[in-house]
Design an enzyme around this catalytic site. Structure first.
Site, short mmCIF file in Angstrom:
data_model
loop_
_atom_site.label_atom_id
_atom_site.label_comp_id
_atom_site.label_asym_id
_atom_site.label_seq_id
_atom_site.Cartn_x
_atom_site.Cartn_y
_atom_site.Cartn_z
N MET A 144 1.31 5.54 8.59
CA MET A 144 0.78 6.56 7.41
C MET A 144 0.83 7.83 8.00
SD MET A 144 -0.70 3.27 7.87
CE MET A 144 -2.69 3.52 8.51
N CYS B 163 -2.95 10.95 1.40
CA CYS B 163 -1.69 10.44 1.72
C CYS B 163 -0.95 11.32 2.48
CB CYS B 163 -0.88 9.66 0.55
SG CYS B 163 0.49 9.13 1.06
N SER C 47 0.85 -1.21 0.06
CA SER C 47 0.07 -0.07 -0.14
C SER C 47 0.99 1.20 -0.03
CB SER C 47 -0.94 0.00 1.06
OG SER C 47 -0.08 0.08 2.42
N SER C 48 2.01 1.24 0.47
CA SER C 48 3.00 2.26 0.77
C SER C 48 3.64 2.71 -0.65
CB SER C 48 3.89 2.09 1.48
OG SER C 48 3.43 1.75 3.03
#
Length: 395
Positions: free
Chosen positions: A316, A104, A66-67
């Protein structure tokens, strides 16, 4: 039968915080992709290499996490008081889906640096040496972010001695301010969509305490002990256990319903980016993923968070904003895990190490309001040039 050559699109590959993504200028995109819709989603999916049934994104720029499965569009801002508009897409790995529902926080750092690189900041406002203040409009959630970007010789300074746990090498420090980070609209009109610092969720036939907060990104916080964890878990402890992942996703769905983010449980699979889910615990010694021992005395609490269905390797950036906001407000599960009381700074332990974040909050007319959250990250251009994709995606 002849095949059309691949398309070339100018792009920049950047690391921001503990994430990586492809950065595009809006005007460089193919014309059908300059507006939201199917064409833009198809472009981002093919650039990143999704959907990939093997889960590896070998035929694209994604890194199968996901990063690293992210795309960004930037343009000169048309909003008063802002330099750049920043739009973020979280690209699913094994399904044909781009989630536009949130920001993000890590790539917000790179957005500030890229704005200077791309000339979106008035050259008169960029010092020869010093710190450039970049005013970012985060278009996904309609919020302002201020990035304080170091500049040397009139250019973004990328190298330096700032250490960010989760990133192997030092770089220059960029300070981010997330202004008025509480989200509004579909998830409610306040910091706490239910109006409560702690709610009870019906889960597995029992009542489970949770803090549901809209700051940085909608986030569900629960106590680690209440779901059978201690808060010192690393990625393999969770991500190699399909039953654990399914159970946490079920809990995320319950929280999303309570927050009003989805109308039924079936929508959760189509809204993977938000809300996030995290579990907290009081501080204790543990060994991070790099092998470094984090001492209980170094931190205020432990936090582990999941992104796109997997335990994140660090934390995150947007969830860090949520942690900072919740820690500042007495009575939330995050605040209680950190020892309770009032505070405006908290240092938490995550799988890769520690992170210090701050927030300013006040109780106004019986409602908590967070004016800003602050943290330090770093960013660096990894490569720029053209990304190539088969032209047939638009047929």
């Amino acid at each position: 039968m002849s095949n059309a050559p691949q398309m070339r699109i100018p792009a920049t590959y950047m690391r921001g915080g503990t994430s990586k993504g492809l950065f595009f200028r809006l005007d460089d995109l193919p014309e059908p992709c300059r507006v939201p819709g199917v064409a833009r989603d198809r472009l981002f999916l093919r650039v990143i290499g999704s959907p990939d049934p093997y889960g590896q994104q070998i035929d694209g720029m994604g890194g199968a996490t996901s990063s690293t499965s992210k795309c960004v569009i930037l343009s000169k801002s048309t909003r008063p008081g802002h330099d750049v508009d920043y739009l973020y897409g979280q690209v699913a790995i094994d399904s044909a889906f781009v989630d536009w529902s949130g920001n993000c926080g890590n790539l917000s750092t790179a957005a500030g640096a890229f704005a200077i690189h791309a000339g979106f900041v008035d050259p008169a406002l960029v010092p020869e040496n010093g710190v450039c203040t970049v005013r970012i409009w985060q278009a996904n959630i309609g919020k302002s972010i201020i990035a304080h970007v170091p500049v040397t010789g009139g250019q973004v300074q990328e190298t330096g001695g700032f250490i960010l746990d989760g990133v192997a090498f030092p770089a220059a420090e960029i300070v981010l301010e997330f202004l008025d980070p509480a989200e509004e609209g579909e998830a409610g009109d306040s910091l706490f969509p239910t109006g409560n610092p702690v709610d009870e969720l019906d889960f597995e036939g029992r009542r489970l305490n949770a803090t549901l907060i809209n700051a940085g990104i909608p986030t569900i916080f629960v106590n680690a002990a209440d779901i059978g964890y201690c808060g010192t878990e690393l990625q393999d402890d969770i991500n190699k256990d399909p039953e654990a992942l399914a159970r946490i996703e079920a809990l995320r769905t319950v929280g999303a319903l309570r927050m009003g983010l989805i109308r039924d449980a079936g929508e959760a699979a189509r809204r993977q980016h938000t809300p996030k889910i995290a579990f907290v615990a009081p501080p204790t010694d543990y060994v991070s993923s790099s092998g470094k021992t984090v001492q209980a005395g170094e931190i205020d609490l432990l936090v582990r968070a999941l992104s796109m269905g997997k335990l994140h390797h660090a934390m995150m950036g947007t969830a860090s904003v949520a942690i900072a906001a919740a820690a500042t407000i007495p009575g939330t599960l995050v605040n209680l895990a950190a020892g309770g009381g009032t505070r405006n700074v908290v240092c938490f332990g995550h799988p890769s190490g520690t992170l210090r974040v701050g927030a300013e909050a006040a109780l106004i007319d019986g409602r908590w309001q967070v004016t800003k959250a602050v943290m330090s990250r770093s960013a660096r251009i990894l490569m720029d040039g053209w990304v190539r994709i088969p032209a047939c995606i638009f047929e």
